[in-house]
Design a protein around this motif. Structure first.
Motif, PDB file in Angstrom:
ATOM      1  N   VAL A 278       0.825  -1.205   0.000  1.00 47.88           N
ATOM      2  CA  VAL A 278       0.000   0.000   0.000  1.00 47.88           C
ATOM      3  C   VAL A 278       0.865   1.263   0.000  1.00 47.88           C
ATOM      4  CG1 VAL A 278      -1.742   1.301   1.279  1.00 47.88           C
ATOM      5  CG2 VAL A 278      -1.912  -1.196   1.129  1.00 47.88           C
ATOM      6  N   ALA A 279       1.907   1.283   0.831  1.00 54.26           N
ATOM      7  CA  ALA A 279       2.772   2.466   0.910  1.00 54.26           C
ATOM      8  C   ALA A 279       3.423   2.763  -0.430  1.00 54.26           C
ATOM      9  CB  ALA A 279       3.839   2.263   1.988  1.00 54.26           C
ATOM     10  N   SER A 280       3.911   1.722  -1.102  1.00 49.02           N
ATOM     11  CA  SER A 280       4.562   1.922  -2.396  1.00 49.02           C
ATOM     12  C   SER A 280       3.566   2.430  -3.431  1.00 49.02           C
ATOM     13  CB  SER A 280       5.193   0.608  -2.862  1.00 49.02           C
ATOM     14  OG  SER A 280       5.986   0.801  -4.010  1.00 49.02           O
ATOM     15  N   GLY A 281       2.343   1.886  -3.403  1.00 51.54           N
ATOM     16  CA  GLY A 281       1.320   2.360  -4.327  1.00 51.54           C
ATOM     17  C   GLY A 281       0.935   3.809  -4.081  1.00 51.54           C
ATOM     18  N   VAL A 282       0.806   4.194  -2.810  1.00 45.73           N
ATOM     19  CA  VAL A 282       0.431   5.571  -2.478  1.00 45.73           C
ATOM     20  C   VAL A 282       1.511   6.556  -2.939  1.00 45.73           C
ATOM     21  CG1 VAL A 282       0.037   7.162  -0.557  1.00 45.73           C
ATOM     22  CG2 VAL A 282      -1.093   4.932  -0.578  1.00 45.73           C
ATOM     23  N   GLN A 283       2.779   6.207  -2.759  1.00 46.75           N
ATOM     24  CA  GLN A 283       3.848   7.090  -3.215  1.00 46.75           C
ATOM     25  C   GLN A 283       3.790   7.287  -4.730  1.00 46.75           C
ATOM     26  OE1 GLN A 283       5.851   9.113  -1.835  1.00 46.75           O
ATOM     27  NE2 GLN A 283       7.201   9.597  -3.553  1.00 46.75           N
ATOM     28  N   LEU A 284       3.408   6.238  -5.456  1.00 48.08           N
ATOM     29  CA  LEU A 284       3.344   6.365  -6.909  1.00 48.08           C
ATOM     30  C   LEU A 284       2.111   7.129  -7.383  1.00 48.08           C
ATOM     31  CD1 LEU A 284       4.854   3.107  -8.377  1.00 48.08           C
ATOM     32  CD2 LEU A 284       5.920   5.257  -7.731  1.00 48.08           C
ATOM     33  N   PHE A 285       1.233   7.508  -6.467  1.00 52.70           N
ATOM     34  CA  PHE A 285       0.178   8.473  -6.802  1.00 52.70           C
ATOM     35  C   PHE A 285       0.815   9.758  -7.332  1.00 52.70           C
ATOM     36  CE2 PHE A 285      -2.718  11.917  -5.918  1.00 52.70           C
ATOM     37  CZ  PHE A 285      -3.983  11.400  -6.162  1.00 52.70           C
ATOM     38  N   VAL A 286       1.871  10.195  -6.662  1.00 51.32           N
ATOM     39  CA  VAL A 286       2.579  11.412  -7.090  1.00 51.32           C
ATOM     40  C   VAL A 286       3.359  11.143  -8.372  1.00 51.32           C
ATOM     41  CG1 VAL A 286       4.103  13.276  -6.337  1.00 51.32           C
ATOM     42  CG2 VAL A 286       2.804  11.967  -4.644  1.00 51.32           C
ATOM     43  N   ALA A 287       4.004   9.963  -8.440  1.00 49.19           N
ATOM     44  CA  ALA A 287       4.791   9.618  -9.622  1.00 49.19           C
ATOM     45  C   ALA A 287       3.915   9.401 -10.849  1.00 49.19           C
ATOM     46  CB  ALA A 287       5.614   8.353  -9.343  1.00 49.19           C
ATOM     47  N   GLY A 288       2.625   9.146 -10.670  1.00 49.96           N
ATOM     48  CA  GLY A 288       1.717   9.053 -11.799  1.00 49.96           C
ATOM     49  C   GLY A 288       1.160  10.398 -12.208  1.00 49.96           C
ATOM     50  N   ALA A 289       0.928  11.268 -11.224  1.00 49.43           N
ATOM     51  CA  ALA A 289       0.318  12.568 -11.513  1.00 49.43           C
ATOM     52  C   ALA A 289       1.288  13.524 -12.206  1.00 49.43           C
ATOM     53  CB  ALA A 289      -0.196  13.190 -10.217  1.00 49.43           C
ATOM     54  N   LEU A 290       2.515  13.608 -11.709  1.00 49.81           N
ATOM     55  CA  LEU A 290       3.452  14.598 -12.247  1.00 49.81           C
ATOM     56  C   LEU A 290       3.786  14.379 -13.723  1.00 49.81           C
ATOM     57  CD1 LEU A 290       5.880  15.164  -9.226  1.00 49.81           C
ATOM     58  CD2 LEU A 290       4.210  16.778 -10.171  1.00 49.81           C
ATOM     59  N   PRO A 291       4.165  13.171 -14.160  1.00 54.16           N
ATOM     60  CA  PRO A 291       4.455  13.001 -15.585  1.00 54.16           C
ATOM     61  C   PRO A 291       3.265  13.302 -16.480  1.00 54.16           C
ATOM     62  CG  PRO A 291       5.351  11.166 -14.316  1.00 54.16           C
ATOM     63  CD  PRO A 291       4.478  11.950 -13.386  1.00 54.16           C
TER      64      PRO A 291
END
Length: 431
Positions: free
Chosen positions: A238-251
């Motif tokens: 879950v933690a890794s997925g939540v961090q990639l919320f930002v990594a998905g939004a910015l690009p």
């Protein structure tokens, strides 16, 4: 992003061929080329957001769905389509997948309205869903076991190159010839690669080189209980997925951000966004290398690094958005992008340590599922919805909260890490 390609655990596969053949490199080159095509088809949309918004009078929420629906389909379909490829034939399946996402990209080029574009993007996601897991399995099977780690890393890098090229090439073509031509060029190039793959890569030749390694590994040993045994591994997913919320939004939104707030034309905004994507990919690789090197004697230090990467990206992004448009803001955005996907390496190592060797491939697929459903799919969608309500700049200001939440979850997961590891080492399933 490159870190998001599902990777089969190298040590969980059977022993491969004893030597490298020319055909092995042909298989790698074609598979690598298709992976680049995969991510170019996924990322070209982000480069043309400003043009679509103007032509069809779209809201940012609608634009976010066009980006997020691909990751949503990847998250939902990775497991079933990977299993289907194992039954139907991996090589045949890969050619069909590539043809599907390429034809779907051509459908996007011909889309007359938002609904048709959304259907096209959904079909891009269906085609791309299992390519990473099945493609790396084929590549690894035709090389000696000593090269598996190198090949896995190189295959992941293909995703990075595809993202950068998708944004940069898409921006350049759309600026000079229109957004439809950008989709057309990328779709046709993907079809050509798919045809070449179908004609050159043969299941029979793969089997003759790979021997036992060509057979799917570990399917019979799947244990859902082991995948989610212990509190720590569930929190890491879950933690890794939540961090990639930002990594998905910015690009997804950086090209639009530079277009709106820097008054850059589409091609210049795409070039600048592509440079920041390159920083993200380099950060993913270098942060993973740092994790391996700095945690040799203290495995639980991976949690400290994951927390540091999450909080570091949150801090850099927060500071960047306090500054006016200019070089200083771009420099801080580059720092944020460098760190934002740095957690993928430590998180992958944690999941590998916390799950039995026999199901590592499935464990990584589970991590990929969390990445897509919790991060890469909702990130662009929610950011677009917020941009409609409060503006894109202020929507970006909300993103650091996701990184802070991810850091808190990594901190909580660390408390049971040692106990769960000890349970696995003694042959027990963590409670």
């Amino acid at each position: 992003m490159a870190a998001l390609v599902p990777v089969v655990d190298p040590s969980a596969l059977p022993r491969g061929p004893v030597r490298i053949t020319l055909y092995s490199w042909v298989v790698f080159a074609l598979s690598f080329g298709l992976l680049i095509s995969d991510y170019m088809a996924r990322q070209v949309l982000n480069a043309v957001f400003p043009l679509l918004k103007a032509e069809w009078a779209l809201s940012d929420t609608q634009l976010g769905w066009l980006s997020g629906v691909v990751a949503l389909m990847v998250g939902l379909l990775t497991f079933p389509l990977s299993l289907a490829a194992d039954r139907w034939g991996r090589v045949r399946s890969l050619a069909v997948m590539a043809a599907m996402w390429s034809l779907a990209t051509l459908l996007c080029a011909a889309a007359a309205n938002y609904g048709q574009m959304l259907i096209g993007r959904l079909m891009v996601g269906v085609g791309e869903a299992a390519y990473g897991s099945v493609g790396i399995a084929v590549v690894i099977s035709v090389f000696p076991s000593r090269l598996r780690a190198t090949l896995s890393a190189a295959f992941m890098a293909g995703g990075l190159f595809g993202q950068v090229l998708g944004v940069a090439v898409g921006g350049e073509i759309s600026a000079s010839h229109g957004w439809r031509v950008a989709f057309l060029v990328i779709g046709l190039s993907g079809l050509a690669l798919a045809l070449g793959y179908a004609l050159i890569v043969r299941e029979r030749l793969i089997a003759s080189i790979a021997g036992p390694a060509a057979a799917p590994a570990g399917r019979g040993s799947l244990s859902l209980r082991a995948l989610f045994a212990g509190r720590c591994v569930k929190q890491v997913y879950v933690a890794s997925g939540v961090q990639l919320f930002v990594a998905g939004a910015l690009p997804a939104w950086l090209p639009s951000y530079f277009n709106r707030y820097y008054d850059l034309p589409v091609n210049a905004a795409s070039r600048l966004a592509a440079l920041l994507l390159l920083a993200c990919g380099c950060g993913m690789i270098l942060c993973g290398m740092a994790s391996d090197r700095l945690t040799m004697t203290r495995p639980d230090s991976k949690f400290r690094l994951a927390i540091a990467y999450s909080l570091g990206s949150a801090t850099a992004l927060t500071l960047a958005l306090l500054l006016p448009a200019g070089p200083a803001q771009i420099a801080l955005l580059a720092v944020a992008m460098f760190l934002v996907a740095g957690t993928t390496g430590p998180a992958g190592a944690m999941v590998a340590n916390l799950t039995p060797l026999a199901i590592h491939g499935t464990a990584f697929a589970t991590l990929t599922l969390a990445h897509n459903l919790l991060g890469l799919a909702p990130g662009p969608i929610v950011t677009g919805w917020l941009a409609d309500a409060i503006g894109l700049h202020d929507a970006f200001r909300v993103l650091p909260f996701a990184s802070v939440l991810a850091a808190w979850m990594f901190f909580r997961a660390r408390r049971t890490y040692s106990a769960d590891l000890a349970a696995l080492e003694t042959g027990r399933v963590p409670g």
